[in-house]
Structures are given as C-alpha cells and as structure tokens.
Design an enzyme around this catalytic site. Structure first.
Site, PDB file in Angstrom:
ATOM      1  N   LEU A 139       0.858  -1.182   0.000  1.00  0.00           N
ATOM      2  CA  LEU A 139       0.000   0.000   0.000  1.00  0.00           C
ATOM      3  C   LEU A 139       0.894   1.233   0.000  1.00  0.00           C
ATOM      4  O   LEU A 139       2.001   1.200   0.536  1.00  0.00           O
ATOM      5  CB  LEU A 139      -0.897   0.036   1.248  1.00  0.00           C
ATOM      6  CG  LEU A 139      -1.962  -1.055   1.401  1.00  0.00           C
ATOM      7  CD1 LEU A 139      -2.653  -0.912   2.758  1.00  0.00           C
ATOM      8  CD2 LEU A 139      -2.979  -1.006   0.278  1.00  0.00           C
ATOM      9  N   ASP A 140       0.400   2.316  -0.571  1.00  0.00           N
ATOM     10  CA  ASP A 140       1.147   3.569  -0.517  1.00  0.00           C
ATOM     11  C   ASP A 140       1.312   4.018   0.931  1.00  0.00           C
ATOM     12  O   ASP A 140       0.518   3.660   1.807  1.00  0.00           O
ATOM     13  CB  ASP A 140       0.405   4.663  -1.289  1.00  0.00           C
ATOM     14  CG  ASP A 140       0.340   4.380  -2.782  1.00  0.00           C
ATOM     15  OD1 ASP A 140       1.237   3.689  -3.284  1.00  0.00           O
ATOM     16  OD2 ASP A 140      -0.612   4.862  -3.423  1.00  0.00           O
ATOM     17  N   ARG A 141       2.315   4.836   1.159  1.00  0.00           N
ATOM     18  CA  ARG A 141       2.607   5.330   2.515  1.00  0.00           C
ATOM     19  C   ARG A 141       1.363   5.934   3.185  1.00  0.00           C
ATOM     20  O   ARG A 141       1.075   5.649   4.349  1.00  0.00           O
ATOM     21  CB  ARG A 141       3.713   6.383   2.446  1.00  0.00           C
ATOM     22  CG  ARG A 141       3.979   7.078   3.767  1.00  0.00           C
ATOM     23  CD  ARG A 141       5.010   8.180   3.611  1.00  0.00           C
ATOM     24  NE  ARG A 141       5.196   8.895   4.872  1.00  0.00           N
ATOM     25  CZ  ARG A 141       6.060   9.897   5.042  1.00  0.00           C
ATOM     26  NH1 ARG A 141       6.811  10.298   4.036  1.00  0.00           N
ATOM     27  NH2 ARG A 141       6.165  10.486   6.206  1.00  0.00           N
TER      28      ARG A 141
END
Length: 325
Positions: A139-141
């Site tokens: 997942l993105d940050r």
C-alpha cells in the site's frame, strides 16, 4: 547435510512433469526457492543430483531436498505498533496506519512496516525475499488498511498466485471531490508511467497495463462523495489515477490534483465547506477497507475488514454536518 539444514523427502507414486513444479505443489517452498536449491545441487531424485528445474520425475521416484538455514536478515527489528486483524499458521492481515512506509527506501531506512513485522513475527524474516519479509502486496505510505503477510515461503507462493490470477477481492473506501455521474460504474483504462513525470502514473501513456476499478457511491455530500471501490487489477496508484483523470480526485491527494487548491473550484457556502474538508484531509483519503482470499491451508475463504481510521471518521463527520442557517 550441513548443520542446521532442513531435509525434505517426497515419494511420488505417479510420474510428474517438471521437478520444480512437482515440488512446489508438494512442499512449503516457492517454485523460485526450489529452482535456487536445484542450482545449488541440493535436490536429488533417487540419489542423483537434479541438474535442471525442467527435469521430469519418473513414477515411484524418491526426491530429497535440503534447505540451508535461513539467512539472517540485515533489517533490525523495531518495536512499532502493529494491529493484526487476522492470523493463522500461514499468514496474517495487518491494519497499516496512514503515514507508515511499507519498505525501507531512501529517506526511510528505518521505522517501516517491515521492521515492525520482524519484531512482532520474527518468522517472516526472509520469506519471499529479505526485502519482502512475507509481504505479498503493498500500500502507498498514506493509504491505510488491510495488508496480507505470508509466514512461510509456501504461503507466499500460494497467495502471490491468487493476486496474479486476480482471485483476491480488494475493496477500498475513498472520499473524493465532487460528484461522479450515476451511482455506480467502472473505470477501464490502462495505466503506466506518465510521459513527462516518472513519479506519476497516468492513463495517457504509451505503455499502459490493463487497469479496472469498479465503484459505487456510499454517500453523497455537498462537495464530495464517499465511494466504495473494488480493484480487479492492482496497478500502482490505480484508484488515485482513475479518479483524478475522471475529474474527481481523492481528497488530500496533492500529487493527483486533490490537494487544498481544489477547494477554490467551489463557490459560496460550498467553498467554505470544501476548505474545511481540505484542512481535515491531511493525507489522501483512501483506505483499504477489506480483503477476501483463500487461505494457503485450503480452508474456507477468509474475509477481513479494517475499521475506518480516526482521521477519516473526522473527515466524514465534517462532510456530513448540516449547513448552518
């Protein structure tokens, strides 16, 4: 066999095709891992060393596999909070908070999800690879929510196959600017690197890969919507790109046009409501709400959901508040 090696013995009553495929279907080891062991001379059929992964297996063959002790990871365990939503002998699903980087990277050598995983579940170190530490996807940050982690190589291989075959159900929540036409629909536009900015993804690219996002409106507000989205594919920034290029970027997503400046597109009382929402959306308002997958053990299908995080709950409450008279 060296000290600390693990030995597997497999008796195949029927002839099989490739030895690497036959072992991957039998042992808790990935096919890539088996191919590496073959290259190191650690796989034998009836006492003869296997020389190539494609070597066929005759009927009644006895296969032995020796695996060396797992290499120690260079990552140091860190006692960071880790919310576990589901766990069995083969895998776990964690609720990743927004702001937590998944993998070490330039600027983030420590304090990542991998460091936390190695602390709380040391057995994941080296699963899949040192860099993955059991992670099957990412997942993105600044995206929160469900993330699957495998606890052994066999589980990692089986879960990875499900993602590749698109049999894992991936459901997201997003708060987006404006109103899409209709109550549900599908984005079906390939995604690739933007031509003039390699840090961005775009549907306007020469080398796009198929990307399909299904959406439906959960709730409609004055200046925004709460969407439920299901991914059939898993391209980088897929939801963010599809929504941005449809003219309705995710709140707080400055990279794709959803930052505070978006509030200037509204007028009168709507602009005030939009400004208030922009202040609360301190990150992209995107949450990996749920996952459904077949557990590596072969039991009933697992469904896991992550509750709405506090920051998005505050945003939703602000968007829902009635207009002042």
């Amino acid at each position: 066999m060296g000290t600390g090696d693990t030995r597997y013995e497999v008796l195949l009553e029927r002839a099989a095709g490739r030895v690497d495929r036959a072992l991957a279907e039998t042992l808790p080891l990935s096919r890539t891992r088996i191919q590496s062991l073959i290259a190191d001379g650690r796989v034998e059929i009836d006492g003869a060393v296997v020389r190539r992964p494609s070597q066929p297996v005759p009927s009644g063959a006895r296969i032995t596999v020796e695996t060396p002790p797992k290499r120690e990871t260079s990552l140091e365990a860190e006692d960071l909070p880790l919310e576990i939503l589901y766990e069995d002998d083969d895998c776990l699903v964690v609720d990743k908070p927004a702001g937590l980087v998944v993998h070490p990277a330039p600027g983030h050598p420590t304090g990542t999800l991998l460091h936390a995983l190695i602390y709380h579940r040391p057995e994941v170190a080296g699963v899949g690879s040192e860099r993955k530490a059991g992670l099957v996807h990412r997942l993105d940050r600044d995206t929160s929510g469900c993330l699957i982690v495998a606890k052994n190589d066999g589980a990692h291989e089986r879960l990875s196959r499900q993602f590749a075959a698109r049999t894992v159900e991936k459901m997201y929540w997003a708060f987006t600017w404006g109103h899409l036409k209709g109550d549900r629909g599908v984005f079906d536009l390939p995604i690739g690197r933007a031509r003039h900015d390699r840090q961005r993804m775009s549907t306007r690219t020469a080398k796009g890969r198929a990307a399909i996002t299904r959406w439906r409106v959960r709730k409609r507000y004055t200046v925004a919507e709460w969407l439920e989205l299901e991914l059939e594919t898993g391209r980088t920034h897929q939801i963010r790109v599809h929504l941005s290029e449809a003219g309705h970027p995710v709140l707080g997503d400055s990279r794709y046009g959803g930052g505070p400046a978006r509030a200037r597109g509204f007028q009168g009382r709507q602009r005030e409501r939009a400004r208030a929402a922009a202040v609360l959306a301190k990150r992209q308002a995107l949450h990996a709400r749920g996952l459904a997958f077949d557990p590596p053990s072969g039991d009933e299908r697992v469904r896991v959901t992550a509750p709405m995080p506090a920051d998005l709950a505050r945003l939703e409450a602000a968007l829902s508040a009635p207009d002042e008279a």
